[in-house]
Write a protein that holds these residues in place. Structure first.
Motif, PDB file in Angstrom:
ATOM      1  N   MET A   1      38.616  81.973  14.006  1.00  0.00           N
ATOM      2  CA  MET A   1      38.285  81.443  15.320  1.00  0.00           C
ATOM      3  C   MET A   1      38.311  82.593  16.330  1.00  0.00           C
ATOM      4  O   MET A   1      39.275  83.373  16.349  1.00  0.00           O
ATOM      5  CB  MET A   1      39.310  80.360  15.716  1.00  0.00           C
ATOM      6  N   ILE A   6      40.059  80.464  21.146  1.00  0.00           N
ATOM      7  CA  ILE A   6      41.488  80.139  21.042  1.00  0.00           C
ATOM      8  C   ILE A   6      42.110  80.009  22.426  1.00  0.00           C
ATOM      9  O   ILE A   6      42.842  79.050  22.714  1.00  0.00           O
ATOM     10  CB  ILE A   6      42.194  81.221  20.214  1.00  0.00           C
ATOM     11  N   LEU A   9      40.960  76.767  24.142  1.00  0.00           N
ATOM     12  CA  LEU A   9      41.695  75.597  23.630  1.00  0.00           C
ATOM     13  C   LEU A   9      43.154  75.598  24.091  1.00  0.00           C
ATOM     14  O   LEU A   9      43.713  74.556  24.439  1.00  0.00           O
ATOM     15  CB  LEU A   9      41.625  75.576  22.107  1.00  0.00           C
ATOM     16  N   LEU A  10      43.710  76.795  24.122  1.00  0.00           N
ATOM     17  CA  LEU A  10      45.124  76.896  24.517  1.00  0.00           C
ATOM     18  C   LEU A  10      45.279  76.510  25.983  1.00  0.00           C
ATOM     19  O   LEU A  10      46.233  75.800  26.358  1.00  0.00           O
ATOM     20  CB  LEU A  10      45.608  78.325  24.285  1.00  0.00           C
ATOM     21  N   GLU A  12      43.435  74.499  27.635  1.00  0.00           N
ATOM     22  CA  GLU A  12      43.252  73.052  27.732  1.00  0.00           C
ATOM     23  C   GLU A  12      44.530  72.307  27.330  1.00  0.00           C
ATOM     24  O   GLU A  12      44.935  71.349  27.976  1.00  0.00           O
ATOM     25  CB  GLU A  12      42.082  72.648  26.841  1.00  0.00           C
ATOM     26  N   ARG A  13      45.148  72.772  26.281  1.00  0.00           N
ATOM     27  CA  ARG A  13      46.371  72.108  25.810  1.00  0.00           C
ATOM     28  C   ARG A  13      47.509  72.287  26.826  1.00  0.00           C
ATOM     29  O   ARG A  13      48.243  71.340  27.097  1.00  0.00           O
ATOM     30  CB  ARG A  13      46.805  72.687  24.467  1.00  0.00           C
ATOM     31  N   ILE A  14      47.624  73.457  27.342  1.00  0.00           N
ATOM     32  CA  ILE A  14      48.712  73.714  28.293  1.00  0.00           C
ATOM     33  C   ILE A  14      48.516  72.876  29.556  1.00  0.00           C
ATOM     34  O   ILE A  14      49.476  72.260  30.062  1.00  0.00           O
ATOM     35  CB  ILE A  14      48.784  75.213  28.628  1.00  0.00           C
ATOM     36  N   HIS A  16      46.921  70.118  29.906  1.00  0.00           N
ATOM     37  CA  HIS A  16      47.145  68.709  29.602  1.00  0.00           C
ATOM     38  C   HIS A  16      48.626  68.393  29.507  1.00  0.00           C
ATOM     39  O   HIS A  16      49.107  67.382  30.027  1.00  0.00           O
ATOM     40  CB  HIS A  16      46.419  68.358  28.303  1.00  0.00           C
ATOM     41  N   GLU A  47      46.835  86.150  16.885  1.00  0.00           N
ATOM     42  CA  GLU A  47      46.955  85.140  15.832  1.00  0.00           C
ATOM     43  C   GLU A  47      47.490  83.828  16.423  1.00  0.00           C
ATOM     44  O   GLU A  47      48.402  83.837  17.253  1.00  0.00           O
ATOM     45  CB  GLU A  47      47.886  85.633  14.732  1.00  0.00           C
ATOM     46  N   THR A  48      46.952  82.792  15.952  1.00  0.00           N
ATOM     47  CA  THR A  48      47.366  81.475  16.452  1.00  0.00           C
ATOM     48  C   THR A  48      48.836  81.210  16.178  1.00  0.00           C
ATOM     49  O   THR A  48      49.549  80.671  17.040  1.00  0.00           O
ATOM     50  CB  THR A  48      46.503  80.385  15.800  1.00  0.00           C
ATOM     51  N   SER A  49      49.253  81.590  14.982  1.00  0.00           N
ATOM     52  CA  SER A  49      50.632  81.311  14.606  1.00  0.00           C
ATOM     53  C   SER A  49      51.627  82.067  15.470  1.00  0.00           C
ATOM     54  O   SER A  49      52.788  81.671  15.561  1.00  0.00           O
ATOM     55  CB  SER A  49      50.846  81.672  13.126  1.00  0.00           C
ATOM     56  N   LEU A  52      50.652  80.723  19.845  1.00  0.00           N
ATOM     57  CA  LEU A  52      51.111  79.416  20.302  1.00  0.00           C
ATOM     58  C   LEU A  52      52.623  79.378  20.561  1.00  0.00           C
ATOM     59  O   LEU A  52      53.047  78.882  21.619  1.00  0.00           O
ATOM     60  CB  LEU A  52      50.717  78.329  19.301  1.00  0.00           C
ATOM     61  N   PRO A  53      53.426  79.890  19.670  1.00  0.00           N
ATOM     62  CA  PRO A  53      54.855  79.897  20.022  1.00  0.00           C
ATOM     63  C   PRO A  53      55.138  80.711  21.276  1.00  0.00           C
ATOM     64  O   PRO A  53      55.998  80.313  22.075  1.00  0.00           O
ATOM     65  CB  PRO A  53      55.492  80.528  18.783  1.00  0.00           C
ATOM     66  N   PHE A  56      54.191  78.589  24.106  1.00  0.00           N
ATOM     67  CA  PHE A  56      55.178  77.521  24.331  1.00  0.00           C
ATOM     68  C   PHE A  56      56.334  78.022  25.207  1.00  0.00           C
ATOM     69  O   PHE A  56      56.770  77.336  26.135  1.00  0.00           O
ATOM     70  CB  PHE A  56      55.734  77.022  23.004  1.00  0.00           C
TER      71      PHE A  56
END
Lengths: 168, 374
Positions: A1, A6, A9-10, A12-14, A16, A47-49, A52-53, A56
């Protein structure tokens, strides 16, 4: 991706998530500040992994700051992002108190769990992964362990009042 | 077994995120799903607080300590030590009961007998058996044949003095001859004469002597005096033996010497026992059962009698003492060695009969010894 996808999308998630806890404007501020911080200070994290943390943690701290700012009545001007750096891992009195409170709540809630849930939680704290936990319980499918763990997590969350941390 | 979770079930991995126990594949899958799934992303955001708390080593240690399996309290009756203590106490009590010193039974019996009331002792005594008496009683007294002298007409003193001296001598001789010729009056004892018997000679009947009628039963019961006399005789023999015959007991040691033991003390089984007999009068002592031959005892001289070794138990030994003249050479010897002497032969037979419990023997004293061997 792709990296841009990425980040999109990130964001958008944050947004929301923050909007579910804060006001719309505050959520937009938190999202904007988070994305700006990730872009400026952690451009190497792609990297997504890992991203994302990291996101967060940043969002959590930004939201905490936002909450503190809203509590301080009378201050209309917003705090610049530069004034809210990432907290260090050292002892922060507020964080320490919050952690101690959550620890006590966790201890009380764990005592009310069933025997299997307590055992699963203990094994996870010991660093066992789900495959090792499956071998420990001698079950055939690891999905059984996934299901057990998900139920136990929900049960623990319920016993802690539906949220891990106390809302200010 | 590690099949990848379907995308719609990836939320099951949430529990492993906070504890940091997801495998890289699981973590990657979870993050990818969170990026596409807002609910999962929100859950992970909520989980961040827990992850941060669990990342603290102190909190992690406290939780682990709280989650360690606690030892279940075991009921006391399921623990071994109460039962072990109970068994030990029971065994100790049993050993105490089995090994405690037993009270001396004969002493207790004698003590009880001494404490028994006199009425109880008298009730336990053997009653003499009434036997038909050969001695006449006033009711069975047969009429004695009066001597002719009593039937003769009584002469007054003056009349007798008036008779010539030869006549009086002749009459006196006649009476003496008649008395000598007639058998003694049987069944008449002093004091047994009925009070209503007339004292005058003329009042006595002149009927000839008749055989005595059999005594009635009531009179036979009254005639039990001889049995009592026999019991009194035996009792007198024992009392005489207690006073006349002194017995001392000794046990042979390993080195052959003798150790004196008091009467009533248990003697060791399997060892010879020596009796030292001392009498104030000379005589012969016989034993029943005949563990040793009859022994001649001189007055004031201790005489030893060695009994063979006995088994454990109680031995009732009767010592019969028959007084008599003892030759100096026969003192302390068995009577078989003195049988050449006539008196010794007589004395030997008599104590033997006395030891066998035959009534009428010439034994004047019987002493009983109860020897207890352990």
């Amino acid at each position: 991706m792709p990296s841009d996808e990425i980040l999109r999308l990130l964001r958008e998630r944050i947004l929301h998530f923050a909007a579910s806890r804060l006001s719309r404007e505050a959520a937009e501020d938190v999202t904007q500040e988070t994305m700006l911080l990730l872009h400026e200070k952690y451009p190497h994290v792609a990297e997504t992994s890992e991203l994302l943390p990291l996101a967060f943690q940043v969002v959590r701290f930004k939201m905490a700051g936002q909450v503190r700012k809203s509590v301080r009545r009378g201050e209309s001007r917003s705090i610049p992002v530069e004034d809210l750096p990432l907290p260090s891992a050292g002892d922060d009195p507020e964080r320490a108190a919050s952690r101690a409170e959550m620890r006590s709540r966790l201890l009380a809630a764990i005592q009310e769990l069933g025997e299997r849930c307590r055992e699963i939680f203990r094994l996870k704290l010991e660093g066992r992964n789900f495959e090792e936990i499956r071998a420990h319980f001698a079950v055939e499918s690891i999905n059984t362990i996934y299901t057990w763990d998900s139920r136990c997590r929900k049960s623990l969350l319920e016993k802690m009042g539906g949220r891990w941390e106390v809302q200010p | 077994m590690n099949t990848p979770l379907p995308p719609d079930r990836i939320d099951l991995l949430l529990g492993g995120y906070a504890t940091g126990t997801l495998t890289p594949e699981e973590h990657q899958a979870l993050m990818q799903s969170a990026l596409q799934n807002q609910a999962l992303f929100d859950a992970l955001m909520d989980e961040e607080a827990l992850r941060e708390t669990l990342a603290d080593p102190q909190t992690r240690a406290d939780l682990l300590r709280a989650l360690l399996p606690q030892p279940q309290p075991v009921a006391w009756w399921r623990k071994p030590w109460p039962w072990a203590a109970l068994a030990t106490a029971t065994a100790a009590a049993a050993l105490f009961v089995l090994l405690r010193p037993q009270p001396h039974q004969p002493e207790i019996a004698m003590h009880k007998a001494a404490q028994a009331p006199a009425g109880e002792i008298a009730a336990n005594l053997t009653k003499p058996v009434p036997v038909p008496s050969e001695i006449a009683t006033p009711k069975s007294l047969r009429v004695a044949e009066p001597e002719r002298v009593f039937a003769r007409p009584v002469k007054s003193k003056d009349a007798r003095l008036a008779e010539p001296l030869e006549d009086r001598r002749a009459a006196s001789n006649e009476v003496s001859a008649e008395r000598a010729a007639k058998p003694a009056v049987q069944g008449v004892i002093a004091g047994a004469m009925p009070s209503n018997v007339p004292g005058s000679a003329a009042a006595l009947p002149m009927a000839p002597t008749a055989p005595p009628p059999p005594a009635p039963a009531a009179i036979r019961q009254e005639a039990a005096a001889p049995a009592r006399a026999e019991a009194d005789l035996q009792l007198a023999k024992k009392e005489t033996a207690q006073s006349a015959l002194d017995v001392q007991i000794a046990v042979q040691r390993e080195d052959g010497t003798w150790l004196g033991r008091a009467a009533g003390v248990a003697l060791p089984a399997g060892k010879p026992v020596r009796l030292t007999l001392t009498s104030s009068t000379p005589g012969y002592v016989s034993l029943a059962p005949p563990l040793a031959g009859p022994v001649a005892v001189e007055a004031g001289v201790p005489t030893h009698v060695v009994l063979p070794a006995q088994k454990a138990g109680e031995l009732a030994l009767r010592l019969g003492f028959s007084p008599g003249v003892v030759a100096r050479d026969n003192v302390g010897m068995g009577l078989r060695a003195a049988k050449t002497r006539a008196d010794a032969a007589h004395s030997a037979a008599v104590p033997m009969r006395a030891a066998e419990g035959q009534p009428g023997a010439a034994v004047v004293a019987v002493r009983e010894l109860r020897l207890k061997f352990e």
